[in-house]
Motif scaffolding. Structure first.
Motif, short mmCIF file in Angstrom:
data_model
loop_
_atom_site.label_atom_id
_atom_site.label_comp_id
_atom_site.label_asym_id
_atom_site.label_seq_id
_atom_site.Cartn_x
_atom_site.Cartn_y
_atom_site.Cartn_z
N HIS A 1 -1.97 -6.48 -11.82
CA HIS A 1 -3.06 -5.71 -11.20
C HIS A 1 -2.44 -4.57 -10.39
O HIS A 1 -1.89 -4.81 -9.31
CB HIS A 1 -3.92 -6.59 -10.30
N SER A 2 -2.54 -3.35 -10.87
CA SER A 2 -1.89 -2.23 -10.18
C SER A 2 -2.81 -1.50 -9.21
O SER A 2 -2.35 -0.82 -8.30
CB SER A 2 -1.35 -1.22 -11.21
N ASP A 3 -4.14 -1.64 -9.39
CA ASP A 3 -5.11 -0.98 -8.51
C ASP A 3 -5.89 -2.05 -7.76
O ASP A 3 -6.71 -2.77 -8.36
CB ASP A 3 -6.07 -0.10 -9.32
N ILE A 4 -5.63 -2.18 -6.47
CA ILE A 4 -6.28 -3.24 -5.69
C ILE A 4 -6.82 -2.70 -4.37
O ILE A 4 -6.36 -1.68 -3.86
CB ILE A 4 -5.32 -4.41 -5.40
N ILE A 5 -7.79 -3.41 -3.85
CA ILE A 5 -8.21 -3.27 -2.46
C ILE A 5 -7.78 -4.55 -1.77
O ILE A 5 -8.27 -5.63 -2.10
CB ILE A 5 -9.73 -3.09 -2.33
N GLY B 1 -12.50 9.35 -1.67
CA GLY B 1 -12.71 9.81 -3.03
C GLY B 1 -12.40 8.77 -4.09
O GLY B 1 -12.20 9.11 -5.25
N ARG B 2 -12.35 7.47 -3.73
CA ARG B 2 -12.06 6.39 -4.67
C ARG B 2 -13.31 5.54 -4.86
O ARG B 2 -13.98 5.18 -3.89
CB ARG B 2 -10.92 5.50 -4.18
N ASP B 3 -13.61 5.19 -6.11
CA ASP B 3 -14.74 4.32 -6.42
C ASP B 3 -14.28 2.87 -6.35
O ASP B 3 -13.43 2.46 -7.15
CB ASP B 3 -15.27 4.64 -7.82
N PRO B 4 -14.78 2.08 -5.42
CA PRO B 4 -14.29 0.69 -5.28
C PRO B 4 -14.53 -0.15 -6.52
O PRO B 4 -13.84 -1.15 -6.73
CB PRO B 4 -15.07 0.16 -4.07
N ARG B 5 -15.48 0.23 -7.38
CA ARG B 5 -15.77 -0.57 -8.57
C ARG B 5 -14.62 -0.57 -9.57
O ARG B 5 -14.57 -1.43 -10.45
CB ARG B 5 -17.05 -0.06 -9.25
N GLY B 6 -13.68 0.34 -9.42
CA GLY B 6 -12.56 0.39 -10.33
C GLY B 6 -11.35 -0.41 -9.87
O GLY B 6 -10.28 -0.34 -10.49
N PHE B 7 -11.50 -1.18 -8.79
CA PHE B 7 -10.39 -1.93 -8.21
C PHE B 7 -10.64 -3.43 -8.27
O PHE B 7 -11.78 -3.89 -8.37
CB PHE B 7 -10.19 -1.52 -6.75
N THR B 8 -9.54 -4.18 -8.18
CA THR B 8 -9.61 -5.62 -7.98
C THR B 8 -9.55 -5.90 -6.48
O THR B 8 -8.72 -5.33 -5.78
CB THR B 8 -8.44 -6.33 -8.68
N LEU B 9 -10.43 -6.76 -5.99
CA LEU B 9 -10.41 -7.12 -4.58
C LEU B 9 -9.40 -8.25 -4.38
O LEU B 9 -9.54 -9.33 -4.96
CB LEU B 9 -11.80 -7.56 -4.12
N PHE B 10 -8.37 -7.98 -3.59
CA PHE B 10 -7.30 -8.95 -3.32
C PHE B 10 -7.59 -9.57 -1.96
O PHE B 10 -7.48 -8.93 -0.92
CB PHE B 10 -5.95 -8.23 -3.31
N ALA B 11 -7.99 -10.85 -1.95
CA ALA B 11 -8.43 -11.52 -0.71
C ALA B 11 -7.29 -12.31 -0.10
O ALA B 11 -6.72 -13.19 -0.74
CB ALA B 11 -9.61 -12.43 -1.02
#
Length: 702
Positions: free
Chosen positions: A286-290, A456-466
């Motif tokens: 997973h390269s794109d995360i929140i 400028g980032r859409d959160p829907r394109g990320f994986t949420l890392f809890a």
């Protein structure tokens, strides 16, 4: 040089939070051992020593077998927040005595006439000036008199100051006058700590440089004393390993360097969690995360793209927690040093739930902390918290927190919630508890939007890392509101800031002001500036004990369109600088500007280079990284009888399966709750959870 024991056996990562101190040990075979103990605010070292004994003994290790001791600490930030720093003086240029009062005219609450600026960390009678002047090119127009410097220093010494900060106009271009003041301080008071801006932050912008230098001097004696006490305590236990501190920028530094420039470790705890999340996510595909880190006091969000976290070039401490817009700044003490871009809200498990004067429920920012803690801890706390709400709703098992080591009083939590919140609001206790949870989710969503949609980032394109002790409790509710479809909960999520320490590299930043139009710069001239900074980084890392083969250099530049006030930090490619690469860099700036702000200037609008930075990174090849954590005695071994849990008015109270992580080897539909030693993961209805190859829980929302 770092003095590493030859018989290395393990590395230790320790992160101190407001409620718990987390310890992670990894031996040279990659086996990982963890421990969570209550923080001891009166003496943080006590929890560390006690926790070490509890985690090393089961691993068959001892303190003298530690090869590296990696530490994230809140001492710096707490010193600022509590205004308990040293009594310091400030020496500046004549005419600039009140720069700490004037600041940069940024206000966090534009229409609040009752808002007051934070009190300066240096009282006015301790702010002295000297008659000198250096222009923006570095030319001396008014020489500095040594006798005037001696008089100023003597005056501050007579006031019994515990440190001195020095920030002269344009000293980033020519530091000779600041060097003279430092020489006088060393002669007149050899043991007095001091900070000069040309060492702390040799870059333009007078207020930012002054504030950063003052904060460094303000916390230096406290941080240095803490690190000395910790080092002495560990050596008394037999440890020979060096102490490395997590910096706000995500890299490690030595205890000696941190004692000299503590301004770089103020946000070390939040940074460690982000580093661990990014490295683990990349290894998991997973390269794109929140990254969403919720502990006992606060919740923090950060974003990473293409496996790289985002660095901010300045941030504030002590101005309250901003949960609306990142544009409304100016409420705290500004630090213009690189730090991982983290948005923070006062919504942790210990955040107090209360009713305001208008009769509305509010969450935080005040926290019950570790002592007395939430009402359900039964340690004297009498104000309901977010954790109490989760116990009432059936999400947290009163018999199982921290693997059963901490028993909770659910009846006491319910009684206090009913009496202090539900009855005044005219609702039942379940509605009040669920409302508190939803308000907490709403506050934390603002933090995520601050690092995504506001950038400028859409959160829907990320994986949420809890991560964090409470991250997995709230992740699904937040993801559903944001439109995020995938959630990753790593093993030992509740200790992941400590994990991050074991993934970090030793890192040093150096910068230099340039202030030229990018298209007018000659590559050879720019290359010489880079080389000066790289030489500094390589020299420092060599002193730290690293060989040339272990050192890596990264380049950054702060740029803006000509006429703008604020800059953007752009990562630059490796390799030689040519006319073609300068054009590529300008295009990269335009692309990032458009992505962040929605527009870019035309080609006839020149890009101005303000400053350059390099990061010197190093890590020992083959140093043990965390592997699969060991099983705790309190971990669930098998599925437990179901428990009632409340999932809102849509679903109501549902029989909810209570399972160990291992039960997710086959995909499982919610509702179910995964209980672990360090965290609890809630999988709601209309969601499916499974384990991936890295033992991560992957939650997919329908």
């Amino acid at each position: 040089m770092l003095d590493r024991p030859k018989a290395a056996a393990c590395r230790v990562g320790i992160d101190i939070g407001g409620t718990f101190t987390d310890l992670v040990v990894v031996n040279d075979q990659g086996e990982t051992f963890t421990k969570k103990v209550s923080s001891t605010a009166d003496n943080y070292a006590r929890a560390i020593i006690e926790g070490l004994a509890g985690v090393l003994e089961p691993a068959g290790l001892s303190v003298d077998r530690i090869s590296e001791f990696l530490h994230g600490t809140t001492v710096g930030s707490n010193t600022i927040l509590e205004l308990k720093g040293a009594r310091i003086g400030l020496i500046g240029t004549k005419g600039f005595r009140d720069i700490l009062e004037i600041r940069n005219l940024r206000m966090p609450r534009l229409y609040d006439l009752r808002w007051d600026k934070p009190a300066p960390l240096v009282e006015r009678y301790l702010r002295l000036t000297v008659n000198e002047r250096v222009d923006a090119t570095g030319a001396i127009t008014t020489p500095l008199s040594r006798s005037e410097v001696e008089a100023a220093v003597q005056r501050l010494l007579a006031e019994k100051v515990e440190g001195i900060a020095v920030c002269l106009l344009n000293s980033y271009a020519n530091p000779s006058h600041e060097r003279l003041i430092a020489e006088v301080i060393r002669e007149l008071a050899p043991d007095l700590p001091y900070s000069i801006s040309s060492d702390v932050l040799p870059q333009m912008k007078e207020y930012e440089r002054t504030s950063t230098t003052v904060v460094n001097a303000y916390i230096m004696p406290i941080v240095a004393s803490y690190l000395k006490h910790l080092g002495d305590s560990l050596r008394n236990e037999g440890m020979k390993a060096p102490i490395l501190l997590m910096q706000s920028n995500g890299g490690l530094t030595t205890a000696e360097e941190a004692s000299e420039k503590p301004v770089n470790i103020v946000e070390s705890g939040p940074a460690a969690g982000v580093v661990g999340a990014v490295r683990h996510a990349v290894n998991s595909g997973h390269s794109d995360i929140i990254s969403f880190d919720m502990g006992g006091t606060t919740a923090k969000a950060s974003v990473a793209e293409n496996g790289q976290f985002v660095l901010s070039q300045q941030y504030s401490v002590g101005g309250g927690i901003m949960i609306s817009s990142r544009l409304l700044t100016g409420g705290g003490y500004l630090l213009a040093v690189p730090a991982i871009d983290v948005a923070e809200v006062g919504a942790g498990g210990g955040s107090i739930v209360w009713i305001d004067a208008g009769g509305s429920m509010q969450i935080g920012p005040e926290s019950a902390g570790a002592n007395p803690g939430p009402v359900c801890y039964n340690k004297g706390g009498d104000r309901p918290t977010v954790t109490d709400a989760n116990v009432i709703l059936g999400y947290i098992n009163p018999e199982y927190l921290v693997g059963g080591e901490l028993k909770l009083d659910a009846a006491r939590a319910r009684n206090h919630f009913d009496r202090l919140l539900a009855k005044p609001l005219g609702v039942d206790v379940t509605t009040a508890a669920y409302g508190a949870r939803q308000i907490a989710i709403s506050n934390m969503i603002r933090a995520i939007k601050a690092v995504t949609s506001e950038r400028g980032r859409d959160p829907r394109g990320f994986t949420l890392f809890a991560l964090g002790g409470n991250g997995a409790l709230f992740a699904a509710g937040m993801a559903r509101e944001l439109g995020i479809k995938s959630i990753l909960v790593p093993p030992s999520a509740g200790l992941f800031s400590a994990y991050g320490l074991l993934h970090a590299d030793v890192e040093h930043y150096y910068g230099e002001t340039v202030r030229r139009l990018l298209r007018d710069i000659e590559p050879d001239t720019w290359l010489r500036s880079w080389s000066r900074l790289e030489d500094k980084a390589r020299a420092q890392l060599s002193l730290d004990g690293f060989s040339e083969d272990e050192i890596h250099i990264r380049r950054f530049a702060n740029m803006r369109y000509k006429g703008q006030t604020f800059e953007m930090n752009i990562s630059l490619p490796d390799g030689p600088l040519t006319e073609a690469s300068l054009a590529t860099i300008e295009e990269a700036f335009g692309t990032e500007h458009e992505r962040t702000y929605g527009h870019r200037a035309s080609l006839d609008e020149p890009v101005q280079l303000i400053s350059i930075q390099i990061a010197g990174l190093a890590a020992r090849p083959g140093s043990a990284k965390p592997g699969k954590p060991q099983a705790h005695s309190g971990d669930l071994r098998a599925e437990q009888p179901p428990r009632k849990a409340y999932f809102g008015s849509e679903h109501g109270w549902l029989d909810t399966a209570i399972i160990p992580r291992s039960a997710l080897t086959e995909p499982r539909r919610g509702p179910c709750i995964v209980e672990e030693y360090d965290t609890t993961c809630v999988i709601p209805p209309n969601a499916t959870a499974r384990l991936d190859a890295m033992s991560n829980i992957i939650i997919t929302l329908e």
